[in-house]
Design a protein around this motif. Sequence first.
Motif, mmCIF file in Angstrom:
data_model
loop_
_atom_site.group_PDB
_atom_site.id
_atom_site.type_symbol
_atom_site.label_atom_id
_atom_site.label_comp_id
_atom_site.label_asym_id
_atom_site.label_seq_id
_atom_site.Cartn_x
_atom_site.Cartn_y
_atom_site.Cartn_z
ATOM 1 N N VAL A 256 0.851 -1.190 0.000
ATOM 2 C CA VAL A 256 0.000 0.000 0.000
ATOM 3 C C VAL A 256 0.885 1.238 0.000
ATOM 4 O O VAL A 256 1.913 1.282 0.688
ATOM 5 N N ARG A 257 0.453 2.240 -0.756
ATOM 6 C CA ARG A 257 1.184 3.507 -0.806
ATOM 7 C C ARG A 257 0.222 4.636 -0.461
ATOM 8 O O ARG A 257 -0.907 4.663 -0.951
ATOM 9 N N GLY A 258 0.643 5.560 0.391
ATOM 10 C CA GLY A 258 -0.219 6.688 0.723
ATOM 11 C C GLY A 258 0.318 7.454 1.910
ATOM 12 O O GLY A 258 1.445 7.233 2.369
ATOM 13 N N ARG A 259 -0.511 8.367 2.424
ATOM 14 C CA ARG A 259 -0.132 9.106 3.625
ATOM 15 C C ARG A 259 -1.383 9.403 4.434
ATOM 16 O O ARG A 259 -2.473 9.612 3.873
ATOM 17 N N PRO A 260 -1.278 9.426 5.767
ATOM 18 C CA PRO A 260 -2.438 9.674 6.627
ATOM 19 C C PRO A 260 -3.105 11.003 6.290
ATOM 20 O O PRO A 260 -2.445 12.006 6.053
ATOM 21 N N GLY A 261 -4.425 10.971 6.288
ATOM 22 C CA GLY A 261 -5.192 12.165 5.988
ATOM 23 C C GLY A 261 -5.522 12.326 4.529
ATOM 24 O O GLY A 261 -6.521 12.952 4.177
ATOM 25 N N LEU B 230 -1.536 -1.053 -4.022
ATOM 26 C CA LEU B 230 -0.801 -1.386 -5.243
ATOM 27 C C LEU B 230 -0.974 -2.845 -5.627
ATOM 28 O O LEU B 230 -0.997 -3.185 -6.812
ATOM 29 N N ALA B 231 -1.074 -3.710 -4.616
ATOM 30 C CA ALA B 231 -1.224 -5.141 -4.913
ATOM 31 C C ALA B 231 -1.658 -5.874 -3.660
ATOM 32 O O ALA B 231 -1.323 -5.468 -2.535
ATOM 33 N N GLU B 232 -2.404 -6.943 -3.854
ATOM 34 C CA GLU B 232 -2.813 -7.836 -2.763
ATOM 35 C C GLU B 232 -2.658 -9.280 -3.215
ATOM 36 O O GLU B 232 -2.862 -9.603 -4.382
#
Length: 353
Positions: free
Chosen positions: A18-23, A29-31
């Motif tokens: 997973v790629r991201g940032r809080p808020g 991206l893949a599971e």
Amino acid sequence: MTVLGIESSCDETAAAVVRGRPGAGGEILAEALLSQTAEHAPYGGVVPEIAARQHVRHIDHLVMEAMERAGVGYEALDAVAATAGPGLIGGVIVGLMTGKGIAAATGKPLVAVNHLEGHALSPRIAGNAPFPYLLLLVSGGHCQLLAVEGVGRYRRLGTTIDDAAGEAFDKTAKLLGLGYPGGPAVERAAREGDPAAIPLPRPLLDRPGCDLSFSGLKTAVRRARETHPDAPVADIAAGFQAAVVDVLVEKSRRAMAAFRALTGQAGRAGFVVAGGVAANGALREGLTALAAREGFDFVAPPLRLCTDNAAMIAWAGIERLALGLTDPLTVTPRARWPLDTDAPPAPGAGVKA
């Protein structure tokens, strides 16, 4: 931030990137996930030793599969997040040791994630659950109402004093011969039944507070089966499901009042429902209507993120990493790990913390 998540606390072996940032939310991206339903179905429930062996057999190739699908190398990871509890300890050990090994080999930080916090924070992947919010965590092993004030900041408002709702669904399905997993099986049968045909109790509705109980309801189902042998199974399933929904809706209503008193939130606030039982359609309908009446915004993860999954573990890793919360490689797995460590013991034996 980009984080690899590993989940193995029960009967799902899973890895996700997973790629991201809080808020701002995140992108999965893949599971890669392997269900053990077929292995446990003959027993009508999860067998811990079988679960642990399946985790050992499959976890390495699932991690590799997730990384390949994500199209990133280990050097691109900011951290490795793995469930460290609570759960079946054999499975937890497998996932946590795998996470430790990857972290040690790549030099990346390790984030030991509380499985329950993974559920609690999962709606924030979509960026639509600002703190604070009220959480109903309802799954196979856990049933709690909590005020979520921030990452690592939880206030328990109510909990089951015996069995979790998901466990009650599984046991009821077994009693009625509906197969495993019990939640979907009972829900399917209930669609064809009359919930008023065979009255069943609503445990603890006559007791103040937000605590829950489902053990007596299971017993009532067994007695209904014995005293009404010719009754359609669908009617008993419908009656059971209606009782669970009624209890969870009423206890959630009480928790909403307690949440407002605790947080001072007078306007609209979030009401998050997470965990495997949150996928139940009748429950979602009842809780959505409740939230509308009480001035809360109903929030739930997508159905595939309600059950155990690695994306929520990766996301919890992102949330904790953003606050500088990482763990040493000496961190130990935990069979029990309450979110609110200051809450008093639940007034019942055998309850999952």
